[in-house]
Motif scaffolding. Structure first.
Motif, PDB file in Angstrom:
ATOM      1  N   LEU A   1       9.604  24.768   8.312  1.00 58.62           N
ATOM      2  CA  LEU A   1       9.161  24.199   6.935  1.00 58.62           C
ATOM      3  C   LEU A   1       8.711  25.132   6.091  1.00 58.62           C
ATOM      4  N   ALA A   2       7.859  26.162   6.546  1.00 59.08           N
ATOM      5  CA  ALA A   2       7.596  27.173   5.667  1.00 59.08           C
ATOM      6  C   ALA A   2       8.403  28.053   5.079  1.00 59.08           C
ATOM      7  N   ARG A   3       9.592  28.641   5.904  1.00 62.04           N
ATOM      8  CA  ARG A   3      10.525  29.208   5.433  1.00 62.04           C
ATOM      9  C   ARG A   3      11.254  28.619   4.198  1.00 62.04           C
ATOM     10  N   PHE A   4      11.583  27.350   4.647  1.00 59.12           N
ATOM     11  CA  PHE A   4      12.588  26.175   3.523  1.00 59.12           C
ATOM     12  C   PHE A   4      11.762  26.208   2.283  1.00 59.12           C
ATOM     13  N   THR A   5      10.493  26.115   2.554  1.00 60.55           N
ATOM     14  CA  THR A   5       9.706  25.736   0.989  1.00 60.55           C
ATOM     15  C   THR A   5       9.613  27.060   0.435  1.00 60.55           C
ATOM     16  N   ALA A   6       9.300  28.100   1.216  1.00 54.32           N
ATOM     17  CA  ALA A   6       9.222  29.263   0.451  1.00 54.32           C
ATOM     18  C   ALA A   6      10.581  29.855  -0.192  1.00 54.32           C
ATOM     19  N   ALA A   7      11.668  29.412   0.326  1.00 56.28           N
ATOM     20  CA  ALA A   7      12.882  29.566  -0.356  1.00 56.28           C
ATOM     21  C   ALA A   7      13.126  28.920  -1.627  1.00 56.28           C
ATOM     22  N   LEU A   8      12.793  27.646  -1.699  1.00 52.70           N
ATOM     23  CA  LEU A   8      12.997  26.697  -2.768  1.00 52.70           C
ATOM     24  C   LEU A   8      11.873  27.224  -3.944  1.00 52.70           C
ATOM     25  N   LYS A   9      10.865  27.781  -3.490  1.00 49.31           N
ATOM     26  CA  LYS A   9       9.875  27.897  -4.383  1.00 49.31           C
ATOM     27  C   LYS A   9      10.170  29.179  -5.233  1.00 49.31           C
TER      28      LYS A   9
ATOM     29  N   THR B   1       0.870  -1.318  -0.006  1.00 46.53           N
ATOM     30  CA  THR B   1       0.098  -0.005  -0.134  1.00 46.53           C
ATOM     31  C   THR B   1       0.933   1.238   0.092  1.00 46.53           C
ATOM     32  N   ARG B   2       2.087   1.170  -0.054  1.00 49.05           N
ATOM     33  CA  ARG B   2       2.949   2.355  -0.113  1.00 49.05           C
ATOM     34  C   ARG B   2       2.848   3.073  -1.470  1.00 49.05           C
ATOM     35  N   ARG B   3       2.530   4.123  -1.476  1.00 49.66           N
ATOM     36  CA  ARG B   3       2.697   4.779  -2.849  1.00 49.66           C
ATOM     37  C   ARG B   3       3.277   6.195  -2.736  1.00 49.66           C
ATOM     38  N   SER B   4       3.610   6.695  -3.813  1.00 55.10           N
ATOM     39  CA  SER B   4       4.166   8.374  -3.891  1.00 55.10           C
ATOM     40  C   SER B   4       2.826   9.182  -3.951  1.00 55.10           C
ATOM     41  N   VAL B   5       2.597   9.696  -2.597  1.00 58.14           N
ATOM     42  CA  VAL B   5       1.308  10.524  -2.375  1.00 58.14           C
ATOM     43  C   VAL B   5       1.679  12.111  -2.763  1.00 58.14           C
ATOM     44  N   ARG B   6       1.048  12.674  -3.825  1.00 61.32           N
ATOM     45  CA  ARG B   6       1.336  14.065  -4.085  1.00 61.32           C
ATOM     46  C   ARG B   6       0.189  15.121  -3.682  1.00 61.32           C
ATOM     47  N   ALA B   7      -0.410  14.664  -2.803  1.00 55.87           N
ATOM     48  CA  ALA B   7      -1.275  15.722  -2.055  1.00 55.87           C
ATOM     49  C   ALA B   7      -1.581  15.375  -0.731  1.00 55.87           C
ATOM     50  N   PHE B   8      -1.380  16.141   0.438  1.00 54.01           N
ATOM     51  CA  PHE B   8      -1.432  15.766   1.835  1.00 54.01           C
ATOM     52  C   PHE B   8      -2.449  16.747   2.413  1.00 54.01           C
TER      53      PHE B   8
ATOM     54  N   PRO C   1       2.736  18.228   6.262  1.00 56.05           N
ATOM     55  CA  PRO C   1       3.153  18.815   7.389  1.00 56.05           C
ATOM     56  C   PRO C   1       4.479  18.468   7.920  1.00 56.05           C
ATOM     57  N   VAL C   2       5.045  17.581   7.395  1.00 55.66           N
ATOM     58  CA  VAL C   2       6.560  17.288   7.666  1.00 55.66           C
ATOM     59  C   VAL C   2       7.537  17.023   6.273  1.00 55.66           C
ATOM     60  N   GLY C   3       8.400  17.638   6.268  1.00 56.09           N
ATOM     61  CA  GLY C   3       9.309  17.375   5.131  1.00 56.09           C
ATOM     62  C   GLY C   3      10.966  16.949   5.761  1.00 56.09           C
ATOM     63  N   LEU C   4      11.209  15.995   5.080  1.00 51.80           N
ATOM     64  CA  LEU C   4      12.523  15.123   5.476  1.00 51.80           C
ATOM     65  C   LEU C   4      13.571  15.645   4.360  1.00 51.80           C
ATOM     66  N   ILE C   5      14.712  15.951   4.813  1.00 51.56           N
ATOM     67  CA  ILE C   5      15.900  15.860   3.896  1.00 51.56           C
ATOM     68  C   ILE C   5      17.015  15.057   4.447  1.00 51.56           C
ATOM     69  N   PHE C   6      17.513  14.427   3.479  1.00 45.13           N
ATOM     70  CA  PHE C   6      18.399  13.188   3.851  1.00 45.13           C
ATOM     71  C   PHE C   6      19.907  13.444   3.235  1.00 45.13           C
ATOM     72  N   THR C   7      20.802  13.508   3.783  1.00 46.31           N
ATOM     73  CA  THR C   7      22.279  13.663   3.540  1.00 46.31           C
ATOM     74  C   THR C   7      23.062  12.618   3.839  1.00 46.31           C
ATOM     75  N   ILE C   8      24.033  12.475   3.147  1.00 47.76           N
ATOM     76  CA  ILE C   8      25.202  11.772   3.537  1.00 47.76           C
ATOM     77  C   ILE C   8      26.437  12.038   3.391  1.00 47.76           C
ATOM     78  N   ASP C   9      27.594  11.500   4.052  1.00 44.95           N
ATOM     79  CA  ASP C   9      28.786  12.048   3.945  1.00 44.95           C
ATOM     80  C   ASP C   9      29.478  11.738   2.554  1.00 44.95           C
TER      81      ASP C   9
ATOM     82  N   LEU D   1       7.228  22.082  -2.097  1.00 46.40           N
ATOM     83  CA  LEU D   1       6.525  22.554  -1.052  1.00 46.40           C
ATOM     84  C   LEU D   1       5.998  21.094  -0.138  1.00 46.40           C
ATOM     85  N   PHE D   2       6.765  20.092  -0.724  1.00 46.60           N
ATOM     86  CA  PHE D   2       6.777  18.727  -0.039  1.00 46.60           C
ATOM     87  C   PHE D   2       5.149  18.533  -0.161  1.00 46.60           C
ATOM     88  N   PHE D   3       4.811  18.890  -1.364  1.00 43.14           N
ATOM     89  CA  PHE D   3       3.143  18.463  -1.521  1.00 43.14           C
ATOM     90  C   PHE D   3       2.135  18.852  -0.494  1.00 43.14           C
TER      91      PHE D   3
END
Length: 235
Positions: free
Chosen positions: A66-74, A20-27, A140-148, A135-137
């Motif tokens: 989250l709001a500041r981050f998404t506004a900057a990217l948009k 049931t996992r799927r890519s949801v594009r509206a939250f 209410p939660v945006g996750l950003i992943f990084t690696i060394d 806007l992470f669609f």
């Protein structure tokens, strides 16, 4: 070591979370409690990694951050000059597209745009829809992943298992996700906004929350090859 017996019920629950996992594009704006996010990440961190190096790093964005981050990217996405200056740091997709991969890519793209009523010549609406990634669609939660940066290809393989664990653990709690490679061209903007450490490299982003059941884009169903199409059994 956990020695709990595997039962038909536990097998069905795990299978259900996966299929049931799927890519949801509206939250929906419904908040996700911090304790639920922490529990999901704790479960996901049981992913295997070569010699247990655990290459994942996560930034969890909610509320005003989250709001500041998404506004900057948009803002960058909507400025032609700034958008043109963005370039991905690593190639997520193949540099040369061939069948059957290009056919699958085209199908999901036009299936999604068809649901949204976006025609092939409607560049403005395509731009708008792509911008919803930043806007992470509306999750209410945006996750950003990084690696060394010093880590190699094997650690990226390990990272994929960690990401999958997050998505499955979220489904087990009635939540939905959307893994997003769309963030990768914005890596310089994201590194500045989130104050990456030296040597830290963006992997991807992910939206997390409750799917909007009224959104037509969430009715998108993707095909999967049958086992016979990708597996060979060598007796």
């Amino acid at each position: 070591m956990n020695t709990s017996p595997v039962t038909p019920e536990s097998t069905a629950a795990v299978d259900a979370a996966i299929v049931t996992r799927r890519s949801v594009r509206a939250f929906l704006p419904t908040p996700v409690p911090r304790e639920d996010i922490e529990a999901i990440l704790a479960v996901a961190a049981r992913a295997p990694s070569g010699t247990n190096i655990q290459p994942w790093k996560v930034r969890v964005l909610t509320g005003a951050t989250l709001a500041r981050f998404t506004a900057a990217l948009k803002a960058v996405h909507d400025d032609p000059a700034q958008a043109a200056a963005q370039q991905e740091e690593y190639a997520y997709y193949p540099r040369q597209w061939v069948a059957p991969y290009i056919d699958r890519r085209r199908k999901i793209g036009w299936d999604l745009y068809g649901l949204l009523g976006i025609g092939k010549a409607d560049k403005a609406r395509m731009h708008e829809q792509h911008g919803r990634n930043y806007l992470f669609f509306d999750a209410p939660v945006g996750l950003i992943f990084t690696i060394d940066r010093i880590l190699e290809q094997g650690s990226w393989l390990d990272y994929g298992m960690f990401l999958q664990n997050i998505m499955v653990a979220a489904r087990g709690r009635g939540l939905d996700t959307c893994p997003q490679a769309a963030f990768t061209p914005m890596h310089r903007v994201i590194a500045k906004e989130l104050a990456f450490d030296e040597g830290e490299m963006l992997v991807c982003g992910m939206a997390l929350g409750h799917a909007d059941p009224a959104a037509v884009e969430n009715t998108l169903a993707t095909d999967r090859e049958p086992v016979a199409g990708f597996a060979r059994f060598l007796d």
